[in-house]
Write a protein that holds these residues in place. Structure first.
Motif, PDB file in Angstrom:
ATOM      1  N   GLY A 111       0.815  -1.207   0.000  1.00  0.00           N
ATOM      2  CA  GLY A 111       0.000   0.000   0.000  1.00  0.00           C
ATOM      3  C   GLY A 111       0.849   1.257   0.000  1.00  0.00           C
ATOM      4  O   GLY A 111       1.873   1.345  -0.687  1.00  0.00           O
ATOM      5  N   GLN A 112       0.435   2.198   0.822  1.00  0.00           N
ATOM      6  CA  GLN A 112       1.109   3.487   0.891  1.00  0.00           C
ATOM      7  C   GLN A 112       2.103   3.517   2.044  1.00  0.00           C
ATOM      8  O   GLN A 112       2.018   2.736   2.987  1.00  0.00           O
ATOM      9  CB  GLN A 112       0.071   4.606   1.060  1.00  0.00           C
ATOM     10  CG  GLN A 112      -0.919   4.691  -0.088  1.00  0.00           C
ATOM     11  CD  GLN A 112      -0.246   4.886  -1.427  1.00  0.00           C
ATOM     12  OE1 GLN A 112       0.610   5.768  -1.585  1.00  0.00           O
ATOM     13  NE2 GLN A 112      -0.607   4.062  -2.409  1.00  0.00           N
ATOM     14  N   THR A 113       3.019   4.446   1.952  1.00  0.00           N
ATOM     15  CA  THR A 113       4.003   4.638   3.010  1.00  0.00           C
ATOM     16  C   THR A 113       3.469   5.630   4.046  1.00  0.00           C
ATOM     17  O   THR A 113       2.555   6.400   3.781  1.00  0.00           O
ATOM     18  CB  THR A 113       5.326   5.164   2.439  1.00  0.00           C
ATOM     19  OG1 THR A 113       5.105   6.432   1.801  1.00  0.00           O
ATOM     20  CG2 THR A 113       5.901   4.192   1.421  1.00  0.00           C
ATOM     21  N   TYR A 114       4.060   5.582   5.230  1.00  0.00           N
ATOM     22  CA  TYR A 114       3.686   6.522   6.285  1.00  0.00           C
ATOM     23  C   TYR A 114       4.827   6.580   7.308  1.00  0.00           C
ATOM     24  O   TYR A 114       5.719   5.712   7.330  1.00  0.00           O
ATOM     25  CB  TYR A 114       2.378   6.101   6.960  1.00  0.00           C
ATOM     26  CG  TYR A 114       2.488   4.835   7.790  1.00  0.00           C
ATOM     27  CD1 TYR A 114       2.659   4.874   9.172  1.00  0.00           C
ATOM     28  CD2 TYR A 114       2.431   3.574   7.176  1.00  0.00           C
ATOM     29  CE1 TYR A 114       2.762   3.720   9.923  1.00  0.00           C
ATOM     30  CE2 TYR A 114       2.532   2.409   7.920  1.00  0.00           C
ATOM     31  CZ  TYR A 114       2.695   2.488   9.294  1.00  0.00           C
ATOM     32  OH  TYR A 114       2.812   1.341  10.034  1.00  0.00           O
ATOM     33  N   ILE A 121       9.167  -1.105  -3.626  1.00  0.00           N
ATOM     34  CA  ILE A 121       8.009  -1.996  -3.716  1.00  0.00           C
ATOM     35  C   ILE A 121       6.685  -1.331  -3.354  1.00  0.00           C
ATOM     36  O   ILE A 121       5.636  -1.978  -3.418  1.00  0.00           O
ATOM     37  CB  ILE A 121       8.215  -3.250  -2.842  1.00  0.00           C
ATOM     38  CG1 ILE A 121       8.206  -2.892  -1.359  1.00  0.00           C
ATOM     39  CG2 ILE A 121       9.531  -3.938  -3.200  1.00  0.00           C
ATOM     40  CD1 ILE A 121       8.307  -4.110  -0.438  1.00  0.00           C
ATOM     41  N   LYS A 122       6.674  -0.077  -2.977  1.00  0.00           N
ATOM     42  CA  LYS A 122       5.448   0.597  -2.554  1.00  0.00           C
ATOM     43  C   LYS A 122       4.471   0.769  -3.725  1.00  0.00           C
ATOM     44  O   LYS A 122       4.821   0.578  -4.887  1.00  0.00           O
ATOM     45  CB  LYS A 122       5.787   1.967  -1.961  1.00  0.00           C
ATOM     46  CG  LYS A 122       6.365   2.944  -2.975  1.00  0.00           C
ATOM     47  CD  LYS A 122       6.764   4.257  -2.313  1.00  0.00           C
ATOM     48  CE  LYS A 122       7.354   5.225  -3.346  1.00  0.00           C
ATOM     49  NZ  LYS A 122       7.775   6.496  -2.705  1.00  0.00           N
ATOM     50  N   GLY A 123       3.239   1.123  -3.389  1.00  0.00           N
ATOM     51  CA  GLY A 123       2.281   1.531  -4.407  1.00  0.00           C
ATOM     52  C   GLY A 123       1.592   0.432  -5.176  1.00  0.00           C
ATOM     53  O   GLY A 123       1.290   0.591  -6.354  1.00  0.00           O
ATOM     54  N   TYR A 173       9.839   5.233   8.793  1.00  0.00           N
ATOM     55  CA  TYR A 173       9.287   5.070   7.450  1.00  0.00           C
ATOM     56  C   TYR A 173       8.790   3.637   7.282  1.00  0.00           C
ATOM     57  O   TYR A 173       9.555   2.680   7.401  1.00  0.00           O
ATOM     58  CB  TYR A 173      10.372   5.379   6.434  1.00  0.00           C
ATOM     59  CG  TYR A 173       9.903   5.540   5.008  1.00  0.00           C
ATOM     60  CD1 TYR A 173       8.938   6.478   4.663  1.00  0.00           C
ATOM     61  CD2 TYR A 173      10.460   4.770   3.986  1.00  0.00           C
ATOM     62  CE1 TYR A 173       8.527   6.645   3.343  1.00  0.00           C
ATOM     63  CE2 TYR A 173      10.063   4.933   2.660  1.00  0.00           C
ATOM     64  CZ  TYR A 173       9.093   5.876   2.350  1.00  0.00           C
ATOM     65  OH  TYR A 173       8.701   6.043   1.048  1.00  0.00           O
ATOM     66  N   SER A 174       7.501   3.480   7.001  1.00  0.00           N
ATOM     67  CA  SER A 174       6.874   2.154   6.978  1.00  0.00           C
ATOM     68  C   SER A 174       5.959   2.019   5.773  1.00  0.00           C
ATOM     69  O   SER A 174       5.568   3.009   5.149  1.00  0.00           O
ATOM     70  CB  SER A 174       6.071   1.925   8.263  1.00  0.00           C
ATOM     71  OG  SER A 174       6.878   2.105   9.419  1.00  0.00           O
ATOM     72  N   LEU A 175       5.603   0.774   5.458  1.00  0.00           N
ATOM     73  CA  LEU A 175       4.787   0.469   4.278  1.00  0.00           C
ATOM     74  C   LEU A 175       3.629  -0.439   4.667  1.00  0.00           C
ATOM     75  O   LEU A 175       3.825  -1.522   5.224  1.00  0.00           O
ATOM     76  CB  LEU A 175       5.653  -0.228   3.221  1.00  0.00           C
ATOM     77  CG  LEU A 175       4.959  -0.680   1.938  1.00  0.00           C
ATOM     78  CD1 LEU A 175       4.421   0.519   1.153  1.00  0.00           C
ATOM     79  CD2 LEU A 175       5.918  -1.499   1.069  1.00  0.00           C
TER      80      LEU A 175
END
Length: 242
Positions: free
Chosen positions: A135-138, A204-206, A144-146
């Motif tokens: 998914g998205q990062t935050y 690998i995000k998104g 910093y996490s995914l």
């Protein structure tokens, strides 16, 4: 061209490393696509063919069904290996490249050095198997996490409820291994080394595909994304899922 020259030319062609552009790789049949990726030295030496087969087959099914927002990469975590070895592999499936390999932790109730038990239950503090979509990062308590979305009902579908995410952790390091003989363990998250987690997350995000496996044949029979006959290719997994 004489027969001898032609034979030499043909031999040289066979010896040349296989290269293909993104368009041609996308059009390859599943098995040819798998064979192409398996030629990567670090993939061949660290992943068994069955795991790669399942990962690529599921990835292609998700890609063809429009599930993936980012279909450029496939990430595989192989929990059939001990935590002291690199178990995460990020593959550029369009350009036949390994983008990253990494140590990765498992849940504290999944096992010590080896991940043996898996769960989809909130509060289990175990890792989950199967296919996920990133998914998205935050920015969270681990930096910093995914976020991860488990897409296999009953297997990993509670990942979001359980806050199963990819993040960096100081207990995922060679130094920790030297002190304890294994990595530290998470509450179920596939935690990465602090020094490389940001780069891997950005790769690998998104909406990309993440596949987690450990040789457990009961997962293969329960999954709707892999073929049941994959389970016939081994002697049976020893892990448990709850």
């Amino acid at each position: 061209m004489t027969p001898r020259v032609f034979a030499l030319f043909a031999f040289l062609l066979l010896c040349m490393p296989f290269q293909a552009d993104a368009t041609s790789l996308r059009k390859l049949p599943v098995e040819k696509h798998i064979e192409t990726i398996y030629r990567l030295p670090e993939v061949r030496s660290n992943l068994d063919y069955k795991t790669l087969q399942m990962a690529v087959s599921g990835y292609m099914r998700l890609r063809d069904n429009g599930v993936l927002g980012n279909d450029d990469v496939l990430t595989i975590i192989d929990y059939n290996k001990p935590s002291v070895r690199k178990r995460m592999f990020v593959i550029d499936v369009n350009n036949n490249r390994l983008l990253a390999s990494s140590l990765v932790a498992h849940g504290k109730n999944s096992g010590q050095n080896m991940a043996m038990s898996f769960s989809n239950i909130p509060g289990s503090f175990k890792s989950s198997l199967g296919f996920f979509v990133t998914g998205q990062t935050y920015q969270g308590k681990h930096g910093y996490s995914l976020r991860l979305k488990g897409i296999e009902r009953g297997i990993n579908s509670n990942a979001e409820t359980r806050n199963i995410v990819i993040h960096g952790a100081d207990y995922v390091s060679e130094a920790f291994i030297k002190r304890h003989g294994r990595l530290g363990r998470s509450l179920g998250c596939p935690a990465l080394p602090m020094g490389s987690s940001h780069r891997v997350i950005d790769l690998i995000k998104g909406g990309s595909c993440l596949f987690i496996y450990n040789g457990d044949d009961s997962y293969v029979y329960d999954s709707r994304l892999v073929k049941p006959d994959f389970a016939m290719q081994s002697g049976g997994g020893a892990s448990r899922r709850s």
